[in-house]
Design a protein around this motif. Structure first.
Motif, short mmCIF file in Angstrom:
data_model
loop_
_atom_site.label_atom_id
_atom_site.label_comp_id
_atom_site.label_asym_id
_atom_site.label_seq_id
_atom_site.Cartn_x
_atom_site.Cartn_y
_atom_site.Cartn_z
N VAL A 199 16.07 67.21 -23.33
CA VAL A 199 14.86 67.53 -22.58
C VAL A 199 13.64 67.50 -23.51
O VAL A 199 12.57 67.00 -23.14
CB VAL A 199 14.98 68.91 -21.91
CG1 VAL A 199 13.65 69.36 -21.32
CG2 VAL A 199 16.05 68.86 -20.82
N LEU A 200 13.80 67.99 -24.73
CA LEU A 200 12.71 67.94 -25.69
C LEU A 200 12.28 66.50 -25.96
O LEU A 200 11.09 66.20 -26.05
CB LEU A 200 13.16 68.62 -27.00
CG LEU A 200 12.11 68.73 -28.11
CD1 LEU A 200 10.94 69.59 -27.68
CD2 LEU A 200 12.76 69.30 -29.37
N GLY A 201 13.25 65.60 -26.05
CA GLY A 201 12.93 64.19 -26.24
C GLY A 201 12.19 63.61 -25.05
O GLY A 201 11.23 62.83 -25.20
N ASP A 202 12.62 63.99 -23.84
CA ASP A 202 11.96 63.48 -22.64
C ASP A 202 10.50 63.97 -22.55
O ASP A 202 9.60 63.22 -22.18
CB ASP A 202 12.72 63.93 -21.39
CG ASP A 202 14.07 63.24 -21.25
OD1 ASP A 202 14.29 62.22 -21.94
OD2 ASP A 202 14.91 63.72 -20.47
N ILE A 203 10.29 65.25 -22.89
CA ILE A 203 8.93 65.79 -22.85
C ILE A 203 8.05 65.09 -23.88
O ILE A 203 6.88 64.77 -23.61
CB ILE A 203 8.97 67.32 -23.10
CG1 ILE A 203 9.65 68.03 -21.92
CG2 ILE A 203 7.56 67.87 -23.30
CD1 ILE A 203 9.90 69.50 -22.16
N THR A 204 8.60 64.84 -25.05
CA THR A 204 7.85 64.13 -26.09
C THR A 204 7.44 62.75 -25.60
O THR A 204 6.31 62.31 -25.82
CB THR A 204 8.69 64.02 -27.36
OG1 THR A 204 8.98 65.33 -27.87
CG2 THR A 204 7.97 63.23 -28.43
N TRP A 205 8.35 62.07 -24.94
CA TRP A 205 8.06 60.73 -24.43
C TRP A 205 6.89 60.77 -23.45
O TRP A 205 6.00 59.91 -23.47
CB TRP A 205 9.30 60.15 -23.76
CG TRP A 205 9.17 58.69 -23.41
CD1 TRP A 205 8.93 58.17 -22.18
CD2 TRP A 205 9.28 57.58 -24.30
NE1 TRP A 205 8.88 56.80 -22.23
CE2 TRP A 205 9.10 56.41 -23.53
CE3 TRP A 205 9.52 57.46 -25.66
CZ2 TRP A 205 9.15 55.13 -24.09
CZ3 TRP A 205 9.58 56.18 -26.22
CH2 TRP A 205 9.39 55.05 -25.43
N LEU A 206 6.87 61.78 -22.60
CA LEU A 206 5.78 61.91 -21.63
C LEU A 206 4.44 62.21 -22.33
O LEU A 206 3.40 61.65 -21.98
CB LEU A 206 6.10 63.03 -20.63
CG LEU A 206 7.25 62.77 -19.66
CD1 LEU A 206 7.57 64.03 -18.87
CD2 LEU A 206 6.91 61.62 -18.71
#
Length: 349
Positions: A319-326
């Protein structure tokens, strides 16, 4: 009867015996009190260190780490956001004494160190990655240093000068503040990653400027700042720790101009080495660039004990990776991306 050397657990930011180790033959920037203090002040960590003492009370070994407990689980990191952090452990016996009780079943311990360090041979740890560290010896007059570097580098330095690239060595806090703006844009657009927050660089400047040990080299073209490197000094070594540039100006070779300026600055200020930091093996372009200037190359390994994260902790990492991508999407203003770093970056260690 075997005599066990005493070990004290200390705060490496303030303990005189840890400072002695960090300033000694086996110490380094990333185990230095000002570096550890800057990292911990930014992210709210409380560091610990073990110091092994000789019979006369002289420190002979040491290991520093940060205990972390967050959504990614409980773990020990030696040390967060550091290219490496070798323990002062000249032999396996010292290393084993320092980690007695730290490496236990279920404990997640991570560290980075040079290939020659004692932890690499410890069967309780496994290698999870490798990087390359590059250095340049400062052991000759500046003209000889210039002749020693790669011919392509010399041509690029000359091109930068012809094109009007000017290098300013900025000693006050405005240098790291200008660098931070460059870094946010580069990491966001080239790597889809968050950069370290402005507070981190301000904390670094505050800790190292007390000893006049920080200088930011900025490459300028007219009124534009097009590239920069933050250099830190420790133990007679000039460390080029952070670098960023604007891609649209790379054809003018500003990074070559900064690297050469760093070498000259080190020579003028009595340094014996320039350390260009660690590069990932999947960054062949960066490795080639540093090799143009380097006289030394060595492996840095990432090590981890057998403890594994839970399923929930793995999900938190995803989830941390997904938020970073956004947050690194081009549509997100750089100011918002920078502010997000202050909230999220501490979870990346």
């Amino acid at each position: 009867m075997t005599t066990i050397a005493p070990i004290d657990t200390v705060d490496p930011r303030t303990d005189d015996r840890w400072r002695e180790l960090a300033a000694g033959e086996h110490g380094d920037l990333f185990t230095s009190p000002p570096w550890i203090d800057a990292v911990c002040a930014t992210y709210g960590f409380t560091p610990l260190a073990r110091v092994l003492l000789d019979t006369d009370g002289t420190p002979s070994g040491g290991l520093a780490w940060v205990p972390i407990s967050d959504v990614r689980g409980d773990r020990l990191c030696s040390l967060p956001f550091s290219d490496w952090a070798d323990p002062v452990a000249p032999d396996p016996a010292t290393w084993n004494a320092l980690v007695d009780g730290l490496i236990t079943p279920g404990t997640r311990l991570t560290l980075r160190c040079r290939r020659v360090a004692a932890p690499v041979a410890d069967p309780r740890l496994r290698v999870t990655g490798e990087r390359l560290r590059h250095t340049t010896r400062i052991d000759a007059p500046v003209d000889d240093l210039h002749r020693r570097i790669d011919g392509t580098a010399r041509r690029n330095i000359a091109k930068a000068e012809r094109c009007g690239i000017r290098i300013d060595a900025v000693r006050d806090i405005s240098g790291v503040q200008q660098f931070t703006e460059l870094q946010v844009g580069l990491r966001k657009r080239k790597y889809r990653m968050l950069g370290q927050p402005p507070e981190f660089f301000e904390n670094i400047w505050e800790r190292f400027s007390a000893d006049d040990a920080v200088v930011t080299m900025l490459a300028r073209l007219g009124g534009e700042t097009v590239a920069g490197v933050v250099f830190l000094v420790w133990n007679g070594v000039l460390h080029g720790k952070f670098a960023a540039s604007r891609p649209e100006y790379l054809h003018l070779r500003p990074n070559d101009a900064i690297f050469w300026a760093g070498i000259r600055w080190a020579a003028q200020h009595g340094m014996h080495l320039v350390d260009w930091g660690a590069s990932d093996l999947d960054q062949p372009g960066l490795v080639r660039f540093k090799r143009k200037y380097a006289t030394g190359e060595e492996r840095v390994v990432a090590l981890r004990s057998a403890g594994e994260p839970s399923r929930a902790q793995v999900e938190a990492t995803r989830v941390l990776g997904d938020i970073t991508w956004l947050l690194t999407d081009e549509s997100v203003p750089d100011e918002i991306t920078s502010r997000a770093s202050a909230v999220l970056y501490r979870y990346f260690c």
